[in-house]
Design a protein around this motif. Structure first.
Motif, PDB file in Angstrom:
ATOM      1  N   ALA A  61       0.844  -1.197   0.000  1.00  0.00           N
ATOM      2  CA  ALA A  61       0.000   0.000   0.000  1.00  0.00           C
ATOM      3  C   ALA A  61       0.876   1.243   0.000  1.00  0.00           C
ATOM      4  CB  ALA A  61      -0.904   0.004   1.227  1.00  0.00           C
ATOM      5  N   TYR A  62       0.317   2.333  -0.452  1.00  0.00           N
ATOM      6  CA  TYR A  62       1.041   3.597  -0.443  1.00  0.00           C
ATOM      7  C   TYR A  62       0.460   4.553   0.585  1.00  0.00           C
ATOM      8  CZ  TYR A  62      -2.770   4.443  -3.696  1.00  0.00           C
ATOM      9  OH  TYR A  62      -4.002   4.489  -4.277  1.00  0.00           O
ATOM     10  N   PHE A  63      -0.545   4.122   1.339  1.00  0.00           N
ATOM     11  CA  PHE A  63      -1.144   5.028   2.313  1.00  0.00           C
ATOM     12  C   PHE A  63      -1.319   4.431   3.700  1.00  0.00           C
ATOM     13  CE2 PHE A  63      -4.558   2.899   0.128  1.00  0.00           C
ATOM     14  CZ  PHE A  63      -5.392   2.514   1.158  1.00  0.00           C
ATOM     15  N   ILE A  64      -0.896   3.188   3.916  1.00  0.00           N
ATOM     16  CA  ILE A  64      -1.009   2.579   5.239  1.00  0.00           C
ATOM     17  C   ILE A  64       0.198   2.997   6.061  1.00  0.00           C
ATOM     18  CG2 ILE A  64      -1.097   0.412   6.534  1.00  0.00           C
ATOM     19  CD1 ILE A  64      -3.638   0.902   4.939  1.00  0.00           C
ATOM     20  N   ASN A  65      -0.075   3.494   7.227  1.00  0.00           N
ATOM     21  CA  ASN A  65       0.955   3.952   8.141  1.00  0.00           C
ATOM     22  C   ASN A  65       1.739   2.746   8.670  1.00  0.00           C
ATOM     23  OD1 ASN A  65       2.245   4.704  10.579  1.00  0.00           O
ATOM     24  ND2 ASN A  65       0.813   6.384  10.849  1.00  0.00           N
ATOM     25  N   PRO A  66       3.082   2.758   8.539  1.00  0.00           N
ATOM     26  CA  PRO A  66       3.880   1.629   9.039  1.00  0.00           C
ATOM     27  C   PRO A  66       3.679   1.361  10.529  1.00  0.00           C
ATOM     28  CG  PRO A  66       5.218   3.018   7.624  1.00  0.00           C
ATOM     29  CD  PRO A  66       3.907   3.735   7.841  1.00  0.00           C
ATOM     30  N   LYS A  67       3.406   2.405  11.303  1.00  0.00           N
ATOM     31  CA  LYS A  67       3.188   2.237  12.743  1.00  0.00           C
ATOM     32  C   LYS A  67       1.904   1.432  12.998  1.00  0.00           C
ATOM     33  CE  LYS A  67       3.102   5.115  16.891  1.00  0.00           C
ATOM     34  NZ  LYS A  67       3.138   6.489  17.375  1.00  0.00           N
ATOM     35  N   ASN A 109       1.275   8.904  -4.576  1.00  0.00           N
ATOM     36  CA  ASN A 109       2.711   8.735  -4.745  1.00  0.00           C
ATOM     37  C   ASN A 109       3.023   7.241  -4.679  1.00  0.00           C
ATOM     38  OD1 ASN A 109       5.455   8.735  -4.730  1.00  0.00           O
ATOM     39  ND2 ASN A 109       5.692  10.058  -2.952  1.00  0.00           N
ATOM     40  N   VAL A 110       2.996   6.599  -5.825  1.00  0.00           N
ATOM     41  CA  VAL A 110       3.256   5.161  -5.838  1.00  0.00           C
ATOM     42  C   VAL A 110       4.723   4.855  -5.534  1.00  0.00           C
ATOM     43  CG1 VAL A 110       1.321   4.537  -7.313  1.00  0.00           C
ATOM     44  CG2 VAL A 110       3.507   5.085  -8.348  1.00  0.00           C
ATOM     45  N   PHE A 111       5.560   5.880  -5.528  1.00  0.00           N
ATOM     46  CA  PHE A 111       6.956   5.665  -5.160  1.00  0.00           C
ATOM     47  C   PHE A 111       7.109   5.548  -3.640  1.00  0.00           C
ATOM     48  CE2 PHE A 111       7.127   7.764  -9.324  1.00  0.00           C
ATOM     49  CZ  PHE A 111       7.769   6.762 -10.018  1.00  0.00           C
ATOM     50  N   SER A 112       6.055   5.885  -2.906  1.00  0.00           N
ATOM     51  CA  SER A 112       6.082   5.706  -1.457  1.00  0.00           C
ATOM     52  C   SER A 112       5.462   4.362  -1.073  1.00  0.00           C
ATOM     53  CB  SER A 112       5.352   6.850  -0.757  1.00  0.00           C
ATOM     54  OG  SER A 112       3.972   6.787  -1.021  1.00  0.00           O
TER      55      SER A 112
END
Length: 139
Positions: A61-67, A109-112
């Protein structure tokens, strides 16, 4: 499931178009997306009992928070280059889905892009947090 692994996916453009509303707020739409993800993970745990706890899960995913992902038992891993390429190839439908969720033209931002892995057992051991998140999003 393929090769002992379940790959978790978000919705398709079709799903976003018919479940999210351009007449609702961005916050409501984002909440709906995360709510659906948590509901899906809870259903996954209900379907696969403890004897399957060693089955691997992967998600990108590009919007899920790693925390948040970590609280659910997921660990961040390197994103497969093929996955990055597929995201670029599918950029237009991803951008449209993202724009629907944000209620305005938006360019993700698919690069994230971040990739995560876990097992059903690790997810199950964090089920209390998952259920709390689900109930909070439900209201």
């Amino acid at each position: 499931m393929k090769n002992g692994k379940i790959v978790l996916h978000g919705g398709t453009l079709f799903d976003y178009y018919f479940t999210l509303s351009v007449n609702k707020s961005e916050r409501r739409n984002r909440k709906m997306v995360i709510y659906s993800y948590t509901e899906g993970m809870i259903n996954l745990l209900d379907i696969w009992d403890e004897q399957f706890d060693d089955i691997k899960l992967s998600a990108t995913a590009y919007f899920i928070n790693p925390k948040t992902a970590k609280r659910l038992g997921f660990r961040q891993v390197d994103t497969n280059p093929l996955t990055k390429l597929l995201m670029l190839i599918n950029y237009l439908p991803i951008m449209i889905s993202y724009s629907i969720a944000n209620e305005e033209l938006s360019f993700p931002n698919v690069f994230s892009l971040k990739s995560y892995e876990s097992t059903l057992g690790e997810l199950r051991s964090n089920k209390i947090y998952l259920m709390e998140m689900y109930e909070k999003l439900k209201s």
